[in-house]
Write a protein that holds these residues in place. Structure first.
Motif, short mmCIF file in Angstrom:
data_model
loop_
_atom_site.label_atom_id
_atom_site.label_comp_id
_atom_site.label_asym_id
_atom_site.label_seq_id
_atom_site.Cartn_x
_atom_site.Cartn_y
_atom_site.Cartn_z
N ASP A 1 41.51 -53.91 3.61
CA ASP A 1 42.30 -53.75 2.38
C ASP A 1 42.36 -55.05 1.59
O ASP A 1 42.47 -55.04 0.35
CB ASP A 1 43.73 -53.29 2.72
CG ASP A 1 43.76 -51.84 3.22
OD1 ASP A 1 42.79 -51.11 2.93
OD2 ASP A 1 44.72 -51.47 3.91
N LYS A 2 42.29 -56.18 2.29
CA LYS A 2 42.38 -57.49 1.63
C LYS A 2 41.04 -57.94 1.04
O LYS A 2 41.01 -58.72 0.09
CB LYS A 2 42.88 -58.55 2.63
CG LYS A 2 44.25 -58.27 3.22
CD LYS A 2 45.34 -58.40 2.16
CE LYS A 2 46.72 -58.22 2.79
NZ LYS A 2 47.80 -58.31 1.76
N LEU A 3 39.93 -57.46 1.62
CA LEU A 3 38.62 -57.91 1.14
C LEU A 3 38.41 -57.61 -0.33
O LEU A 3 37.87 -58.43 -1.07
CB LEU A 3 37.50 -57.25 1.96
CG LEU A 3 37.36 -57.62 3.43
CD1 LEU A 3 36.08 -57.03 4.00
CD2 LEU A 3 37.38 -59.13 3.63
N ALA A 4 38.83 -56.42 -0.75
CA ALA A 4 38.62 -56.02 -2.14
C ALA A 4 39.40 -56.88 -3.12
O ALA A 4 39.07 -56.92 -4.31
CB ALA A 4 39.00 -54.55 -2.31
N GLU A 5 40.43 -57.58 -2.63
CA GLU A 5 41.26 -58.41 -3.49
C GLU A 5 40.73 -59.82 -3.63
O GLU A 5 41.24 -60.60 -4.45
CB GLU A 5 42.69 -58.45 -2.94
CG GLU A 5 43.34 -57.07 -2.83
CD GLU A 5 44.69 -57.13 -2.12
OE1 GLU A 5 45.12 -58.27 -1.79
OE2 GLU A 5 45.30 -56.07 -1.90
N LYS A 6 39.71 -60.17 -2.85
CA LYS A 6 39.20 -61.54 -2.85
C LYS A 6 37.88 -61.62 -3.61
O LYS A 6 36.95 -60.86 -3.35
CB LYS A 6 39.03 -62.04 -1.42
CG LYS A 6 40.34 -62.12 -0.64
CD LYS A 6 40.14 -62.73 0.73
CE LYS A 6 41.47 -62.87 1.47
NZ LYS A 6 41.30 -63.49 2.80
N ASN A 7 37.79 -62.58 -4.51
CA ASN A 7 36.61 -62.72 -5.35
C ASN A 7 35.35 -63.02 -4.54
O ASN A 7 34.25 -62.63 -4.95
CB ASN A 7 36.83 -63.82 -6.39
CG ASN A 7 37.86 -63.43 -7.45
OD1 ASN A 7 38.05 -62.24 -7.72
ND2 ASN A 7 38.52 -64.42 -8.02
N CYS A 8 35.51 -63.71 -3.42
CA CYS A 8 34.33 -64.10 -2.66
C CYS A 8 33.60 -62.90 -2.06
O CYS A 8 32.43 -63.02 -1.66
CB CYS A 8 34.71 -65.09 -1.56
SG CYS A 8 35.91 -64.47 -0.36
N TYR A 9 34.27 -61.76 -1.97
CA TYR A 9 33.63 -60.56 -1.44
C TYR A 9 33.27 -59.55 -2.53
O TYR A 9 32.79 -58.46 -2.23
CB TYR A 9 34.56 -59.88 -0.42
CG TYR A 9 34.88 -60.75 0.77
CD1 TYR A 9 33.90 -61.06 1.71
CD2 TYR A 9 36.15 -61.27 0.96
CE1 TYR A 9 34.18 -61.88 2.81
CE2 TYR A 9 36.45 -62.08 2.05
CZ TYR A 9 35.46 -62.38 2.96
OH TYR A 9 35.74 -63.18 4.04
N ASN A 10 33.45 -59.94 -3.78
CA ASN A 10 33.17 -59.03 -4.89
C ASN A 10 31.66 -58.73 -4.96
O ASN A 10 30.84 -59.64 -5.08
CB ASN A 10 33.65 -59.66 -6.20
CG ASN A 10 33.50 -58.71 -7.37
OD1 ASN A 10 33.85 -57.54 -7.29
ND2 ASN A 10 32.99 -59.24 -8.48
N GLN A 11 31.31 -57.45 -4.86
CA GLN A 11 29.92 -56.99 -4.91
C GLN A 11 29.01 -57.78 -3.95
O GLN A 11 27.87 -58.10 -4.29
CB GLN A 11 29.37 -57.10 -6.34
CG GLN A 11 30.07 -56.19 -7.33
CD GLN A 11 29.39 -56.15 -8.68
OE1 GLN A 11 28.55 -56.98 -9.00
NE2 GLN A 11 29.74 -55.15 -9.48
N LEU A 12 29.51 -58.03 -2.77
CA LEU A 12 28.76 -58.87 -1.81
C LEU A 12 27.86 -58.07 -0.88
O LEU A 12 26.71 -58.45 -0.63
CB LEU A 12 29.75 -59.69 -0.96
CG LEU A 12 29.11 -60.58 0.11
CD1 LEU A 12 28.26 -61.68 -0.53
CD2 LEU A 12 30.19 -61.21 1.01
N PHE A 13 28.33 -56.93 -0.38
CA PHE A 13 27.65 -56.29 0.74
C PHE A 13 26.56 -55.31 0.30
O PHE A 13 26.80 -54.37 -0.45
CB PHE A 13 28.68 -55.57 1.63
CG PHE A 13 29.74 -56.48 2.16
CD1 PHE A 13 29.41 -57.54 2.97
CD2 PHE A 13 31.09 -56.29 1.81
CE1 PHE A 13 30.39 -58.40 3.46
CE2 PHE A 13 32.06 -57.14 2.29
CZ PHE A 13 31.72 -58.20 3.11
N ASP A 14 25.36 -55.56 0.82
CA ASP A 14 24.21 -54.69 0.53
C ASP A 14 24.18 -53.50 1.47
O ASP A 14 23.67 -52.44 1.11
CB ASP A 14 22.91 -55.48 0.68
CG ASP A 14 22.92 -56.73 -0.17
OD1 ASP A 14 22.88 -56.59 -1.39
OD2 ASP A 14 22.97 -57.85 0.40
N ILE A 15 24.67 -53.69 2.69
CA ILE A 15 24.72 -52.63 3.69
C ILE A 15 26.10 -52.64 4.33
O ILE A 15 26.60 -53.70 4.73
CB ILE A 15 23.64 -52.83 4.79
CG1 ILE A 15 22.24 -52.88 4.15
CG2 ILE A 15 23.70 -51.71 5.83
CD1 ILE A 15 21.15 -53.28 5.13
#
Length: 465
Positions: free
Chosen positions: A377-391
């Motif tokens: 739930d917290k990952l989506a709120e952090k810029n460093c994980y924005n559009q990060l994961f390919d898989i």
């Protein structure tokens, strides 16, 4: 269907996965995943960086097989970053244990011994004294890893623990200290195993051999795990010992299978240490039911001539061979080739390697990041994980964590792979069908469209906004 409410046989802690190991870079080469994911990963490979999120995988099978796949020429320049989320610190401890073991320098442990030790710690309630000594030795190293980051970076440079909370690192230290504890009375897993079996079978306990045989032949074999033989499955169901790879006494508790669970006592919830994992499906699923070795698939009178233990050992040796420096890998071929297994350690042929600098070119090609417990739930709120994961990979025990907000963390054209409940034996066919529908619904709410699914995994692709 709420799989996160633990099924009694599957337990509440996923010590091993309920699907075979996947090379996530080439999923179509595993179990007919379909073309779309392959195209996405191959296109991304050209950019030389792939970010993968694993949610609730439970064990490092996908990590190890995917990292080993970096040896392939098509991914020789790929930079791989894996982010792991679990719901239990003991699982993170086991990840670190097996990663440390997998990357032991060849002069410290040969390929044969490494694979055997891995499987013994991976799937046995009881282990040999030699293996218990190794667990204690590694636990002392892991204590240093979580308390002295410089030491961890020198010994296991591909692992990043910096995202873990200080409290979680302290608790990991406590877990590793328990693994070092020599008192056998503090974790009597043989009694705990029997209590779990009695609770699960209830009035069928006195006829448990028949119940075990039914689960094997009418469930596990019917669902595709024919490599699991009756003797090994019956032994595991009775004692919790899945792998007997060496002669010797398997009489020491495997402390890495201990975890806490809140139970009600006198109206209050208190933490109780015990064995709270799977007692029905078996550890053979992760490495032991699929293989590309035709010799291991031979049958006689309609039955496989080899066992899930044979397949597990061969598959794991093949993976581990690709994790050592190339020169040593060429000198240390898997000893199980589908005919006979040798009992040598393979130590004599391994070239000496400085254990302080065992980072090899492969370890510089990937990184493994352990994230805080239940942090999705917290990952989506952090810029460093924005559009990060390919898989993105979700185990069936963590499907409830697949939420719309997760879309913000998915890279354009991202792939989503969800483990199905094929090998969770307490899930019936109608429940499994309901799970497929529920997963599809959750994936669509998160912006993913289905590409293909089978009984083992379901695959999706991020839709265009």
């Amino acid at each position: 269907m709420a799989l996160h409410n633990s099924l009694e046989g599957a337990g509440s802690v996923t010590w091993w996965g309920f699907s075979p190991a996947l090379n996530l870079l080439v999923p179509s080469g595993n179990i007919s995943v379909g073309g779309s994911i392959r195209e996405i990963t191959e296109d991304k490979a050209l950019s030389q960086t792939i970010n993968i999120l694993l949610v609730g995988s439970g064990d490092p099978r996908h990590v190890l097989k995917t990292v080993a796949g970096l040896r392939q020429s098509s991914h020789s320049k790929t930079k791989l970053h894996v982010y792991i989320v679990e719901n239990n610190l003991e699982l993170i401890g086991r990840h670190l244990l097996f990663l440390t073991l997998a990357f032991e320098p060849p002069d410290r442990m040969g390929l044969q011994e490494k694979a055997e030790t891995f499987l013994e710690l991976f799937g046995n309630s009881l282990i040999r004294s030699q293996t218990a000594n190794y667990l204690q030795e590694v636990s002392r190293r892991l204590i240093q890893f979580v308390t002295e980051s410089d030491l961890q970076e020198g010994r296991l440079p591909s692992v990043d623990l910096s995202a873990l909370r200080f409290k979680e690192r302290d608790q990991l230290e406590g877990i590793f200290k328990f693994w070092c504890h020599p008192d056998p009375r503090s974790f009597q897993i043989h009694r705990m195993w029997d209590v779990r079996v009695r609770q699960y079978l209830e009035n069928r306990y006195d006829f448990r051999q028949g119940a075990f045989d039914w689960d094997l032949t009418m469930k596990l074999h019917h669902r595709g795990a024919q490599m699991v033989s009756k003797p090994e499955y019956m032994r595991w169901r009775e004692t919790g010992v899945a792998f007997e790879l060496r002669e010797g006494l398997y009489d020491t508790a495997n402390r890495s299978l201990a975890s806490g669970l809140l139970l009600k006592r006198s109206g209050e919830r208190v933490p109780v240490r015990g064995y709270w994992g799977d007692i029905v499906s078996s550890p053979y699923i992760s490495f032991g039911i699929e293989t590309d070795n035709e010799n291991l698939k031979k049958t006689a009178n309609g039955l496989p001539t080899k066992t899930a233990q044979d397949v597990s050992l061969y598959n794991l040796q093949t993976i581990l061979k690709d994790l050592v420096p190339k020169k040593d890998a060429e000198e240390s071929e898997p000893s199980v080739i589908g005919e006979e297994a040798t009992q040598g350690d393979g130590e004599g042929s391994a070239a000496a390697l400085d254990p302080e600098n065992h980072s090899s070119s492969l370890q510089s090609q990937f990184s493994i990041h352990f994230l805080p417990l239940n942090c999705l739930d917290k990952l989506a709120e952090k810029n460093c994980y924005n559009q990060l994961f390919d898989i993105m990979y979700f185990s069936c025990s963590m499907i409830h964590q697949l939420k719309p907000a997760l879309r913000r963390t998915a890279a354009p054209g991202a792939s989503l792979i969800v483990e199905m409940a094929r090998y969770i034996l307490d899930v019936h066919k109608d429940q499994a069908a309901g799970l497929v529908s529920r997963v599809t619904e959750l994936a669509k709410e998160a912006g993913f469209t289905p590409t293909l699914h089978n009984e083992t995994i379901a695959c999706f692709e991020l839709s265009e906004p």
